[in-house]
Design a protein around this motif. Structure first.
Motif, PDB file in Angstrom:
ATOM      1  N   LEU A  85      54.404  -5.058  82.762  1.00 57.60           N
ATOM      2  CA  LEU A  85      54.145  -3.626  82.607  1.00 57.60           C
ATOM      3  C   LEU A  85      53.178  -3.151  83.696  1.00 57.60           C
ATOM      4  O   LEU A  85      53.391  -2.128  84.347  1.00 57.60           O
ATOM      5  CB  LEU A  85      53.560  -3.336  81.216  1.00 57.60           C
TER       6      LEU A  85
ATOM      7  N   ILE B 266      50.309  -0.564  74.077  1.00 57.25           N
ATOM      8  CA  ILE B 266      51.690  -0.914  73.686  1.00 57.25           C
ATOM      9  C   ILE B 266      51.656  -2.102  72.710  1.00 57.25           C
ATOM     10  O   ILE B 266      50.641  -2.799  72.592  1.00 57.25           O
ATOM     11  CB  ILE B 266      52.561  -1.267  74.915  1.00 57.25           C
TER      12      ILE B 266
ATOM     13  N   LYS C 106      50.560 -12.546  63.488  1.00 59.02           N
ATOM     14  CA  LYS C 106      50.732 -12.637  64.942  1.00 59.02           C
ATOM     15  C   LYS C 106      49.409 -12.997  65.633  1.00 59.02           C
ATOM     16  O   LYS C 106      49.345 -13.873  66.483  1.00 59.02           O
ATOM     17  CB  LYS C 106      51.263 -11.283  65.435  1.00 59.02           C
TER      18      LYS C 106
ATOM     19  N   GLY D 150      47.979   4.036  69.432  1.00 58.04           N
ATOM     20  CA  GLY D 150      47.822   5.011  70.511  1.00 58.04           C
ATOM     21  C   GLY D 150      47.658   6.440  70.020  1.00 58.04           C
ATOM     22  O   GLY D 150      46.806   7.176  70.523  1.00 58.04           O
TER      23      GLY D 150
ATOM     24  N   ARG E   9      54.856  -2.867  86.972  1.00 58.73           N
ATOM     25  CA  ARG E   9      55.697  -1.655  87.048  1.00 58.73           C
ATOM     26  C   ARG E   9      54.851  -0.390  87.197  1.00 58.73           C
ATOM     27  O   ARG E   9      55.218   0.544  87.884  1.00 58.73           O
ATOM     28  CB  ARG E   9      56.562  -1.528  85.781  1.00 58.73           C
TER      29      ARG E   9
ATOM     30  N   ALA F 125      52.468   7.142  71.467  1.00 61.86           N
ATOM     31  CA  ALA F 125      53.141   7.598  70.245  1.00 61.86           C
ATOM     32  C   ALA F 125      53.063   6.545  69.143  1.00 61.86           C
ATOM     33  O   ALA F 125      53.608   6.736  68.059  1.00 61.86           O
ATOM     34  CB  ALA F 125      54.605   7.926  70.546  1.00 61.86           C
TER      35      ALA F 125
ATOM     36  N   GLU G 269      41.167  -2.519  69.469  1.00 58.36           N
ATOM     37  CA  GLU G 269      41.289  -1.637  68.300  1.00 58.36           C
ATOM     38  C   GLU G 269      41.095  -2.470  67.039  1.00 58.36           C
ATOM     39  O   GLU G 269      41.689  -3.547  66.909  1.00 58.36           O
ATOM     40  CB  GLU G 269      42.694  -1.017  68.302  1.00 58.36           C
TER      41      GLU G 269
ATOM     42  N   HIS H 118      51.623   9.198  76.782  1.00 59.38           N
ATOM     43  CA  HIS H 118      52.756   8.641  77.522  1.00 59.38           C
ATOM     44  C   HIS H 118      53.439   7.601  76.654  1.00 59.38           C
ATOM     45  O   HIS H 118      52.786   6.677  76.150  1.00 59.38           O
ATOM     46  CB  HIS H 118      52.255   8.001  78.827  1.00 59.38           C
ATOM     47  N   ASP H 119      54.735   7.736  76.466  1.00 55.64           N
ATOM     48  CA  ASP H 119      55.464   6.763  75.655  1.00 55.64           C
ATOM     49  C   ASP H 119      56.932   6.800  76.071  1.00 55.64           C
ATOM     50  O   ASP H 119      57.444   7.840  76.486  1.00 55.64           O
ATOM     51  CB  ASP H 119      55.330   7.104  74.159  1.00 55.64           C
ATOM     52  N   LEU H 120      57.606   5.649  75.919  1.00 60.86           N
ATOM     53  CA  LEU H 120      59.038   5.604  76.252  1.00 60.86           C
ATOM     54  C   LEU H 120      59.886   6.146  75.111  1.00 60.86           C
ATOM     55  O   LEU H 120      61.059   6.448  75.297  1.00 60.86           O
ATOM     56  CB  LEU H 120      59.456   4.151  76.553  1.00 60.86           C
ATOM     57  N   ASN H 121      59.297   6.253  73.925  1.00 57.07           N
ATOM     58  CA  ASN H 121      60.040   6.706  72.747  1.00 57.07           C
ATOM     59  C   ASN H 121      60.090   8.248  72.740  1.00 57.07           C
ATOM     60  O   ASN H 121      59.206   8.922  72.211  1.00 57.07           O
ATOM     61  CB  ASN H 121      59.345   6.166  71.485  1.00 57.07           C
TER      62      ASN H 121
ATOM     63  N   HIS I  87      51.208   3.451  66.530  1.00 56.88           N
ATOM     64  CA  HIS I  87      50.254   3.465  65.415  1.00 56.88           C
ATOM     65  C   HIS I  87      48.800   3.374  65.885  1.00 56.88           C
ATOM     66  O   HIS I  87      47.899   3.885  65.215  1.00 56.88           O
ATOM     67  CB  HIS I  87      50.557   2.306  64.454  1.00 56.88           C
TER      68      HIS I  87
ATOM     69  N   CYS J 277      50.295  -7.483  62.523  1.00 54.12           N
ATOM     70  CA  CYS J 277      49.083  -7.955  63.216  1.00 54.12           C
ATOM     71  C   CYS J 277      48.536  -9.292  62.728  1.00 54.12           C
ATOM     72  O   CYS J 277      48.251 -10.169  63.536  1.00 54.12           O
ATOM     73  CB  CYS J 277      47.990  -6.902  63.104  1.00 54.12           C
TER      74      CYS J 277
ATOM     75  N   VAL K 224      49.023   4.973  77.281  1.00 58.80           N
ATOM     76  CA  VAL K 224      50.361   4.376  77.449  1.00 58.80           C
ATOM     77  C   VAL K 224      50.688   3.689  76.122  1.00 58.80           C
ATOM     78  O   VAL K 224      49.955   2.802  75.683  1.00 58.80           O
ATOM     79  CB  VAL K 224      50.350   3.358  78.617  1.00 58.80           C
TER      80      VAL K 224
ATOM     81  N   THR L 231      52.190  -5.807  71.324  1.00 63.42           N
ATOM     82  CA  THR L 231      52.144  -7.120  71.989  1.00 63.42           C
ATOM     83  C   THR L 231      52.645  -8.186  71.018  1.00 63.42           C
ATOM     84  O   THR L 231      51.894  -9.087  70.624  1.00 63.42           O
ATOM     85  CB  THR L 231      50.700  -7.454  72.449  1.00 63.42           C
TER      86      THR L 231
HETATM   87  N1  LIG Z   1      48.907  -1.239  63.947  1.00 68.54           N
HETATM   88  C1  LIG Z   1      47.637  -1.560  63.775  1.00 68.54           C
HETATM   89  O1  LIG Z   1      47.033  -1.284  62.734  1.00 68.54           O
HETATM   90  C2  LIG Z   1      46.862  -2.254  64.864  1.00 68.54           C
HETATM   91  C3  LIG Z   1      45.470  -2.404  64.694  1.00 68.54           C
HETATM   92  C4  LIG Z   1      44.734  -2.992  65.716  1.00 68.54           C
HETATM   93  C5  LIG Z   1      45.388  -3.452  66.856  1.00 68.54           C
HETATM   94  N2  LIG Z   1      46.746  -3.337  66.994  1.00 68.54           N
HETATM   95  C6  LIG Z   1      47.370  -3.784  68.236  1.00 68.54           C
HETATM   96  O2  LIG Z   1      47.639  -2.611  68.995  1.00 68.54           O
HETATM   97  C7  LIG Z   1      48.826  -2.786  69.763  1.00 68.54           C
HETATM   98  C8  LIG Z   1      49.814  -1.678  69.446  1.00 68.54           C
HETATM   99  O3  LIG Z   1      50.225  -1.807  68.088  1.00 68.54           O
HETATM  100  P1  LIG Z   1      50.957  -0.631  67.323  1.00 68.54           P
HETATM  101  O4  LIG Z   1      50.980  -1.011  65.899  1.00 68.54           O
HETATM  102  O5  LIG Z   1      50.367   0.669  67.725  1.00 68.54           O
HETATM  103  O6  LIG Z   1      52.424  -0.732  67.938  1.00 68.54           O
HETATM  104  P2  LIG Z   1      53.531   0.417  67.882  1.00 68.54           P
HETATM  105  O7  LIG Z   1      54.824  -0.281  68.089  1.00 68.54           O
HETATM  106  O8  LIG Z   1      53.338   1.286  66.707  1.00 68.54           O
HETATM  107  O9  LIG Z   1      53.203   1.308  69.166  1.00 68.54           O
HETATM  108  C9  LIG Z   1      53.463   0.902  70.472  1.00 68.54           C
HETATM  109  C10 LIG Z   1      53.995   2.104  71.239  1.00 68.54           C
HETATM  110  O10 LIG Z   1      54.137   1.705  72.601  1.00 68.54           O
HETATM  111  C11 LIG Z   1      55.329   2.282  73.104  1.00 68.54           C
HETATM  112  N3  LIG Z   1      55.719   1.507  74.282  1.00 68.54           N
HETATM  113  C12 LIG Z   1      56.207   0.246  74.330  1.00 68.54           C
HETATM  114  N4  LIG Z   1      56.394  -0.124  75.604  1.00 68.54           N
HETATM  115  C13 LIG Z   1      56.008   0.920  76.380  1.00 68.54           C
HETATM  116  C14 LIG Z   1      55.954   1.141  77.775  1.00 68.54           C
HETATM  117  N5  LIG Z   1      56.352   0.212  78.638  1.00 68.54           N
HETATM  118  N6  LIG Z   1      55.503   2.331  78.218  1.00 68.54           N
HETATM  119  C15 LIG Z   1      55.118   3.305  77.344  1.00 68.54           C
HETATM  120  N7  LIG Z   1      55.137   3.141  76.009  1.00 68.54           N
HETATM  121  C16 LIG Z   1      55.579   1.966  75.543  1.00 68.54           C
HETATM  122  C17 LIG Z   1      56.297   2.229  71.928  1.00 68.54           C
HETATM  123  O11 LIG Z   1      57.363   3.138  72.089  1.00 68.54           O
HETATM  124  C18 LIG Z   1      55.375   2.570  70.771  1.00 68.54           C
HETATM  125  O12 LIG Z   1      55.344   3.961  70.527  1.00 68.54           O
HETATM  126  C19 LIG Z   1      49.312  -4.193  69.464  1.00 68.54           C
HETATM  127  O13 LIG Z   1      48.762  -5.061  70.417  1.00 68.54           O
HETATM  128  C20 LIG Z   1      48.713  -4.472  68.095  1.00 68.54           C
HETATM  129  O14 LIG Z   1      48.555  -5.854  67.866  1.00 68.54           O
HETATM  130  C21 LIG Z   1      47.490  -2.717  66.017  1.00 68.54           C
END
Ligand SMILES: NC(=O)c1ccc[n+]([C@@H]2O[C@H](COP(=O)([O-])OP(=O)(O)OC[C@H]3O[C@@H](n4cnc5c(N)ncnc54)[C@H](O)[C@@H]3O)[C@@H](O)[C@H]2O)c1
Length: 400
Positions: free
Chosen positions: A107, A89, A263, A18, A110, A14, A153, A35-38, A16, A260, A11, A91
């Motif tokens: 989430l 997703i 935050k 997932g 839902r 799509a 992650e 699975h993604d909403l995008n 960075h 990240c 979930v 956060t």
């Molecule tokens: N980017 C990084 O390098 C990294 C590294 C370690 C941890 N994290 C953590 O991982 C998490 C995700 O970060 P990210 O960078 O991948 O974010 P992102 O915004 O790139 O990806 C999140 C995805 O979730 C989808 N999404 C949002 N709500 C949704 C829902 N209700 N149902 C289905 N899909 C949904 C979005 O469309 C998006 O594609 C965060 O908690 C972040 O802190 C990120």
């Protein structure tokens, strides 16, 4: 019993975090639901194109598509079809840097009709400490026993495909069944599994990022100390770390940004009141753009100055501009009346110009992020180049 014909559903698949994870599981022979909403991102991925820079991902994507290992879906009922459900997703915190716990809990409320206690529910997103127990509570309100795991992650964005194979995976869970199931799953892609209690794992993830953010703050503080007395910090640092292991962990100075580090440091700070070091790191890292502008304004009347920023992404050699400090830098400079120009090697924006056009057009150029392409950039004589990172060859440096 529902038909669980997929191994994993991600979930937020799509995103960075997932998407590389989905590809790693597919490469290990598993069938994965993304699975993604995008929907636009899902379409792009389905056509074999990555929606962002992730080194080594596209060949894995195309192989997984050829082998028919991926199902793309924006429909929650498909989540039921997977044995393991991983939630990745975003956060983000709120505008006051507090965590937004409710978004994740809502989430799960839902998704509840589409989840089954037979599935392993794995939280991958970075969360405020004790969030995973709350997720378990939300799910268990139906009187059933759920397997909830937390497997944070820790990859560096852009390099996930390589790092997922190399980094030990921290695994924790609400029960021994949850830990065993998550251990089996991540054992298919990770070289080593490290088991912790759920709260320990939540803290391990936050402290990992806060530690990195504090290290950047230390380097930035030293940079400001050196620069304020006209000394090139990068020369000092290079001399310090050369052949001297005890100083090797001192990073170079630079704009510490992205979705990240700040935050997660602030999540840790809002968890208890004793994290002054986190607040100090934020003040230093977020204050660096102001410091740089201050120093430039000693040499130039900003309202009569053309300033360019080289690099708008938040880190080198990727296209992600989320929470990039280059934008904050531009905003401060515009506020002081500077005429601004922007460029990036990866991020696309119709208002951006090339790096060559930029250095030819401006009085002052600031390296916003150390893209590799800047290592060979030819800087016109007379240009005031502000390079906090020390990425452009030394003969072209002007000290701030
Ligand atoms: N980017 C990084 O390098 C990294 C590294 C370690 C941890 N994290 C953590 O991982 C998490 C995700 O970060 P990210 O960078 O991948 O974010 P992102 O915004 O790139 O990806 C999140 C995805 O979730 C989808 N999404 C949002 N709500 C949704 C829902 N209700 N149902 C289905 N899909 C949904 C979005 O469309 C998006 O594609 C965060 O908690 C972040 O802190 C990120």
């Amino acid at each position: 019993m529902d038909n669980q014909d997929y191994d994993v559903c991600i979930v937020g698949g799509a995103g960075h975090v997932g998407l590389p994870l989905a590809l790693a599981f597919a490469a290990s022979g598993q069938r994965v639901i993304i699975h993604d909403l995008n929907k636009a991102a899902l379409e792009m991925i389905r056509s074999g194109t990555m929606p962002f820079v992730e080194y080594g991902a596209e060949p894995l994507l195309n192989k997984a598509l050829l082998e028919n290992r991926l199902l793309f879906s924006a429909e929650p009922h498909d989540i039921t079809r997977a044995e393991h459900v991983i939630v990745a997703i975003g956060t983000p915190g709120d505008e006051y840097l507090n965590p937004k716990l409710r978004a994740l809990l809502d989430l799960f409320k839902r998704l509840h009709p589409y989840l089954r206690p037979s599935q392993t529910i794995i939280i991958r997103s970075t969360v405020f400490p004790r969030t995973c127990r709350q997720v378990e509570r939300v799910l268990s309100q139906d009187g059933q026993r759920w397997k909830v795991a937390y497997c944070p992650e820790r990859i560096a964005q852009g390099y996930a495909i390589r790092e997922l194979k190399e980094l030990p995976q921290i695994v924790s869970g609400s029960s021994s069944e949850a830990v065993e199931a998550a251990t089996r799953l991540f054992g298919t892609i990770s070289p080593e599994i490290v088991q912790l209690e759920v709260e320990e794992a939540e803290l391990a993830k936050l402290i990992t990022n806060a530690w990195r953010y504090i290290q950047f703050a230390a380097a930035n503080q030293f940079y400001m100390v050196a620069s304020s007395i006209g000394i090139d910090f990068n020369r000092v640092r290079d001399a310090m770390v050369r052949g001297y292991g005890r100083a090797a962990s001192l990073p170079s100075a630079g704009f510490a940004a992205g979705p990240c580090l700040l935050k997660d440091t602030m999540q840790l700070a809002s968890f208890n009141n004793h994290f002054q070091l986190g607040h100090a790191a934020m003040a230093i890292n977020e204050g660096l753009p102001n410091f740089v502008v201050d120093m430039i304004s000693r040499r130039h009347h900003l309202s009569e100055t053309r300033v360019g920023i080289l690099g708008m992404a938040f880190k080198a050699d990727v296209d992600d501009i989320r929470d990039s400090l280059s934008y904050k830098l531009g905003k401060i400079l515009r506020f002081h009346g500077a005429q601004m120009f922007y460029s990036d090697e990866f991020a696309r924006d119709p208002t951006f110009i090339t790096k060559e056009e930029l250095v030819a057009a401006v009085d002052v150029a600031i390296v916003g992020v150390p893209h590799s392409a800047y290592r060979t950039l030819v800087v016109p004589p007379g240009l005031d180049l502000v390079d906090v990172w020390g990425v452009v060859p030394a003969q072209t440096h002007v000290q701030v």
